[in-house]
Each structure stands twice: as C-alpha cells, then as structure tokens.
Design a protein around this motif. Sequence first.
Motif, short mmCIF file in Angstrom:
data_model
loop_
_atom_site.label_atom_id
_atom_site.label_comp_id
_atom_site.label_asym_id
_atom_site.label_seq_id
_atom_site.Cartn_x
_atom_site.Cartn_y
_atom_site.Cartn_z
N THR A 119 0.81 -1.23 0.00
CA THR A 119 0.00 0.00 0.00
C THR A 119 0.84 1.27 0.00
N TYR A 130 3.09 -6.89 -4.96
CA TYR A 130 1.81 -7.59 -5.14
C TYR A 130 1.97 -8.99 -4.57
N ASP A 173 -2.81 -3.39 -5.12
CA ASP A 173 -3.52 -2.12 -5.28
C ASP A 173 -3.68 -1.83 -6.77
N GLU A 174 -4.11 -0.61 -7.09
CA GLU A 174 -4.47 -0.30 -8.47
C GLU A 174 -3.28 -0.31 -9.43
N GLY A 194 -12.16 -4.15 -1.88
CA GLY A 194 -11.83 -3.51 -3.14
C GLY A 194 -12.66 -4.08 -4.28
N GLN A 292 -7.59 -3.64 -10.92
CA GLN A 292 -8.23 -3.59 -9.62
C GLN A 292 -8.30 -2.17 -9.08
N PRO A 294 -8.61 -0.27 -5.27
CA PRO A 294 -8.46 -0.58 -3.85
C PRO A 294 -9.61 -0.03 -3.02
N ASP A 295 -9.70 -0.54 -1.80
CA ASP A 295 -10.67 -0.02 -0.84
C ASP A 295 -10.09 1.24 -0.19
N ARG A 299 -5.99 -1.21 -0.53
CA ARG A 299 -5.67 -2.55 -1.05
C ARG A 299 -6.92 -3.28 -1.53
N THR A 300 -6.68 -4.21 -2.42
CA THR A 300 -7.71 -5.13 -2.90
C THR A 300 -7.30 -6.53 -2.48
N ASP A 352 -8.08 6.95 -3.52
CA ASP A 352 -6.88 6.27 -3.04
C ASP A 352 -5.90 6.01 -4.16
N GLU A 353 -6.31 6.23 -5.42
CA GLU A 353 -5.44 5.87 -6.53
C GLU A 353 -4.49 7.00 -6.90
#
Length: 353
Positions: A119, A130, A173-174, A194, A292, A294-295, A299-300, A352-353
């Motif tokens: 993150t 990842y 994450d994204e 996510g 993806q 993320p939340d 993170r997802t 968050d991205e």
Amino acid sequence: MEGKIETLWNEVRELNLGTSGELDRLDFPPTPLQFLRDFVSQNKPCIISNATHHWPALTRWTSDSYLTSALSSSHVSLHLTPHGRADALVPSPCSSSSLCFASAHVHRTPFPEALRLITAKNDASSFVAYAQQQNNCFPSEYSPLAADCDPHIQFATEALGCRPEAVNMWIGDERSTTSFHKDHYENLYAVVTGQKHFLLLPPTDVHRMYVREYPAAQYSYSPVTGEFELEMESPARSVPWSSVDPYPPPEDREEQLSKFPLFFNGPKPFCCTINPGEMLYLPSMWFHHVRQSPDSRGRTIAVNYWYDMQFDIKYAYFNFLQSIQCPPIESQTLAETVQEDLDSDAPEKTEDE
C-alpha cells in the motif's frame, strides 16, 4: 477462412454467451446441477452474489490490525516489479526493439511489512509490490486466516466431483495489473475487499489474442541500490503469451490498433466488475485481463479456487481451432470504435489511486 472465423465469434455469442457484453448474474449460489448444466458444461462465465456472505473475512479483512496480528509471524511471497506488470511482456534486456516475458522478483517477507509495501505510494518507492504467489499459497502462507473463508466452494466441489487443486490469496492495489492469459482450471474468484475489473474473451476468440512464443526473463531487485535488473533465463525457454494490451498508452494506440486488428476489430470483450461478497466463475481456457481498484485502506484482497478442468472434447476442439491460421481483418474505423468502448469501461480513479 477469415469470414468463417468471424462467423464463429458471432455465433458463439448469439447462441450461448449473449451479445450484450455482460455476464449472467445469479442472486444466490446455484445448485451443483445448475452450475454444471448451465455454466461448466457450456463453458460460460457468471457472477454469483451471496456465495460468501457468511465469510468472516468480509468484515475481518477490512482491518489492517486484524490481518497483521493474525499473520504477525507469517512470511509471504511478495512479487516485486518496477511497474506492477508481473508475468507480462516488456522490452527485452537484449534489444529494446523486441519483447520478452518477464516474471517478478519474489521476496519472502514478513506479512506486516508486506502489507505496508503493497500500500506504500510514496515517491521514494522504486517498485510495486503484489502478493500473488498462486501455487496454493493460501493454506501454505496464510493458514492463520483459514477460518475466515471456506476451504472449498461447496456447489463447485459437488458439481465437479473434486476439491480445488489450489486456493490462492491476492493482495494488491491499483498499480498491479494482470495481462491477457488463460488457465487450464475452472476458476471461482471471490473478492473480499476492493474491486476487480475483468475483460474476458472465450476460447473461440483465440486468434484475437495473438499468442506468440516469447523468451522468458526474470526481474532481480537489489534493496541496496533500489534498482531492478532484468535477465534472460538460463537455460533459455519460451512462454506462449498474448501480445495484446487492451489499454495501450496514447502514444502506442495507433500502432497497437494496426498490429492487432483481430482484437480491436472483433466483438467487444465481456467486461465485469466483481465487488466484495461477489464471486466470478471464470471457465477454463477463457482469456482474461485483470485490473483492480483498492478499498479505502489502499488494497484489494481476493481469494480464488482453481479446480482441475476436464480435458475432454472441448479441449480437443480448442487445440484444433488454435492450429488454424487466420488472416487479419482490415477495419480501422471499427477498431477505433472498439477501443473507445474499452476506454469507457475502464474503472474510474478513486481517491486512493
């Protein structure tokens, strides 16, 4: 031959998959018979709601403190790349004009540190991390979380007559994406936090993927210098991989449209977003590209279940189809239309991205 291949793409959609570009959505898990009859035997994907509503993971894994406490003494396999594209095509270290298939640098990392690195988005970070080990990593690396989700998917296990070959954990994450590829598994993919964004193409569209043999390479990361080195594998081996990037950067767009007309000129891929508590059934041999979002914690997290596929007559048909040479289809106007559609389906950036 060109016209017949195009007819196949269209007939598969008209007779079985639908022409809307959307997948069937089930409000509740299917019975084993329904799953086998309506989806597995037809090699047809679907999205299933309320299949994981009883998982404690849906609430517990939203907390970083819970995860780091439960996995405080666990080491996990963290995959590092310069750009978030592991198992993907990148310029070869031997020649920037050619491509190679690059695998990530894998580092065994204490989980609390791994979650922090996944993150981390500060400018000083020289890599994207990842957690995507895949080889049945959930029971081997994340066993303290075993009680938070099911060891197998009951309706799938009964329908397929076996338990999953592998259960895998995915945390990213994204910045991490998965390039187009296929797997020889029946895949049940459950999102916990996510979102996951899939582009899907059926096995009948194999010619549109421009699968080629690429030499294999491996990233090596030095924590001392903070730099990556990409080296060709020795002994040399090649990997069959899709050449298509469905979201080319603007500077490469015209070249990509020209090089891969079968993809950009053909029917639009199936697009879907899988939310927390939802599960995607991804049939064996379907090509898929994954991004993806993320939340709120950046993170997802997802868990997927790989069941062995049946190497039956469908597999024989696929191999025969793949052996047929197909000439390119010329239609630049249609290519631009399809690319615009893909761009419009791209996930919007979150805060968050």
